[in-house]
Scaffold this motif. Structure first.
Motif, PDB file in Angstrom:
ATOM      1  N   TYR A   1      -8.601 -15.506   3.176  1.00 49.08           N
ATOM      2  CA  TYR A   1      -9.846 -15.889   2.502  1.00 49.08           C
ATOM      3  C   TYR A   1     -11.027 -15.829   3.468  1.00 49.08           C
ATOM      4  O   TYR A   1     -12.121 -15.402   3.096  1.00 49.08           O
ATOM      5  CB  TYR A   1      -9.741 -17.295   1.911  1.00 49.08           C
ATOM      6  CG  TYR A   1      -8.708 -17.462   0.819  1.00 49.08           C
ATOM      7  CD1 TYR A   1      -8.272 -16.387   0.051  1.00 49.08           C
ATOM      8  CD2 TYR A   1      -8.169 -18.703   0.548  1.00 49.08           C
ATOM      9  CE1 TYR A   1      -7.330 -16.557  -0.952  1.00 49.08           C
ATOM     10  CE2 TYR A   1      -7.224 -18.881  -0.460  1.00 49.08           C
ATOM     11  CZ  TYR A   1      -6.813 -17.808  -1.200  1.00 49.08           C
ATOM     12  OH  TYR A   1      -5.886 -17.971  -2.191  1.00 49.08           O
TER      13      TYR A   1
ATOM     14  N   ASN B   1     -17.746 -18.693   0.096  1.00 53.40           N
ATOM     15  CA  ASN B   1     -16.823 -17.684  -0.429  1.00 53.40           C
ATOM     16  C   ASN B   1     -15.384 -18.182  -0.371  1.00 53.40           C
ATOM     17  O   ASN B   1     -14.609 -17.989  -1.310  1.00 53.40           O
ATOM     18  CB  ASN B   1     -16.965 -16.380   0.357  1.00 53.40           C
ATOM     19  CG  ASN B   1     -18.321 -15.736   0.169  1.00 53.40           C
ATOM     20  OD1 ASN B   1     -19.059 -16.061  -0.746  1.00 53.40           O
ATOM     21  ND2 ASN B   1     -18.651 -14.813   1.056  1.00 53.40           N
TER      22      ASN B   1
ATOM     23  N   GLY C   1     -14.001 -13.473   2.907  1.00 50.21           N
ATOM     24  CA  GLY C   1     -15.273 -14.197   2.821  1.00 50.21           C
ATOM     25  C   GLY C   1     -16.301 -13.691   3.813  1.00 50.21           C
ATOM     26  O   GLY C   1     -17.501 -13.699   3.543  1.00 50.21           O
TER      27      GLY C   1
ATOM     28  N   THR D   1     -17.241 -23.981  -5.683  1.00 52.65           N
ATOM     29  CA  THR D   1     -18.503 -23.464  -5.147  1.00 52.65           C
ATOM     30  C   THR D   1     -19.617 -24.492  -5.317  1.00 52.65           C
ATOM     31  O   THR D   1     -20.378 -24.750  -4.374  1.00 52.65           O
ATOM     32  CB  THR D   1     -18.882 -22.142  -5.855  1.00 52.65           C
ATOM     33  OG1 THR D   1     -17.831 -21.205  -5.650  1.00 52.65           O
ATOM     34  CG2 THR D   1     -20.184 -21.588  -5.317  1.00 52.65           C
TER      35      THR D   1
ATOM     36  N   THR E   1     -17.711 -10.277   2.314  1.00 51.87           N
ATOM     37  CA  THR E   1     -18.448 -10.296   1.060  1.00 51.87           C
ATOM     38  C   THR E   1     -19.797 -10.980   1.255  1.00 51.87           C
ATOM     39  O   THR E   1     -19.968 -11.785   2.173  1.00 51.87           O
ATOM     40  CB  THR E   1     -17.645 -11.027  -0.029  1.00 51.87           C
ATOM     41  OG1 THR E   1     -17.267 -12.326   0.459  1.00 51.87           O
ATOM     42  CG2 THR E   1     -16.398 -10.261  -0.404  1.00 51.87           C
TER      43      THR E   1
ATOM     44  N   THR F   1     -14.734 -20.695  -3.031  1.00 55.06           N
ATOM     45  CA  THR F   1     -14.612 -20.012  -4.322  1.00 55.06           C
ATOM     46  C   THR F   1     -13.214 -19.422  -4.490  1.00 55.06           C
ATOM     47  O   THR F   1     -12.594 -19.564  -5.552  1.00 55.06           O
ATOM     48  CB  THR F   1     -15.679 -18.901  -4.442  1.00 55.06           C
ATOM     49  OG1 THR F   1     -16.969 -19.472  -4.228  1.00 55.06           O
ATOM     50  CG2 THR F   1     -15.631 -18.245  -5.813  1.00 55.06           C
TER      51      THR F   1
END
Length: 188
Positions: A48, A62, A52, A81, A55, A65
């Motif tokens: 992640y 991120n 993250g 988030t 992105t 999320t």
């Protein structure tokens, strides 16, 4: 609904008690998400973090999320988030009116200097924990070395490093089994 409430409060706590930006949140996210609640493994959290980083947006947002979506679908992603950004929105809104007045005070400058040092230590601790879960083979160590040296000597986008590491991982794992098989056949 219970998981959504717990998720919102957990990520609100992370967002409200962490100073220093997205990377400073990583050790706290690791403790809350992996160790306390078991919402992800160290390996998943590392994935992640990597995605993250690639992105648009803040790495901690991120990551929250992704964790929220894994636990409770799209609604979980939205709740996580909102939880992680809500404290920042409130604090920044309040501080915006006062920042010019207090920013030049010696006590404020010294406090932020101390906080920056603390954040560096927290990030270092998170890296050490993530190291144990990520660098488990000579191939992973080789990728780590390439990315570390590349990031030290070249001013390139983190996205490029993630893509290069992914390609190296795929290539090395594709060729490593063949090399191991040939070596074993030579020993027989």
């Amino acid at each position: 609904m219970k998981i959504l409430g717990e998720m919102f409060l957990t990520f609100m706590q992370v967002g409200g008690l962490t100073f220093g930006g997205g990377y400073a949140m990583l050790p706290i996210l690791q403790r809350e998400v992996v160790e306390k609640r078991g919402w992800a493994t160290d390996e998943e959290l590392t994935d992640y973090f990597a995605v993250g980083q690639c992105t648009p947006g803040i790495i901690a947002v991120n990551t929250a999320t992704f964790v929220g979506q894994k636990q409770a679908g799209v609604l979980g992603g939205i709740v996580a988030t909102l939880g992680i950004v809500a404290p920042s929105l409130v604090i920044i809104s309040v501080l915006a009116g006062f920042i010019n007045t207090f920013a030049e005070l010696a006590v404020v400058k010294n406090a932020f200097a101390g906080i920056r040092v603390c954040v560096c230590v927290l990030i270092f601790n998170a890296v050490c924990k993530l190291w144990k879960g990520s660098v488990k083979s000579k191939l992973a160590l080789a990728i780590f070395a390439v990315v570390t040296l590349g990031s030290l000597f070249f001013d390139l986008s983190p996205v490029l490093f993630v893509v290069v590491a992914a390609v190296l991982g795929i290539c090395l794992e594709q060729f490593a089994p063949a090399a191991r098989k040939s070596k074993k056949e030579g020993e027989v």
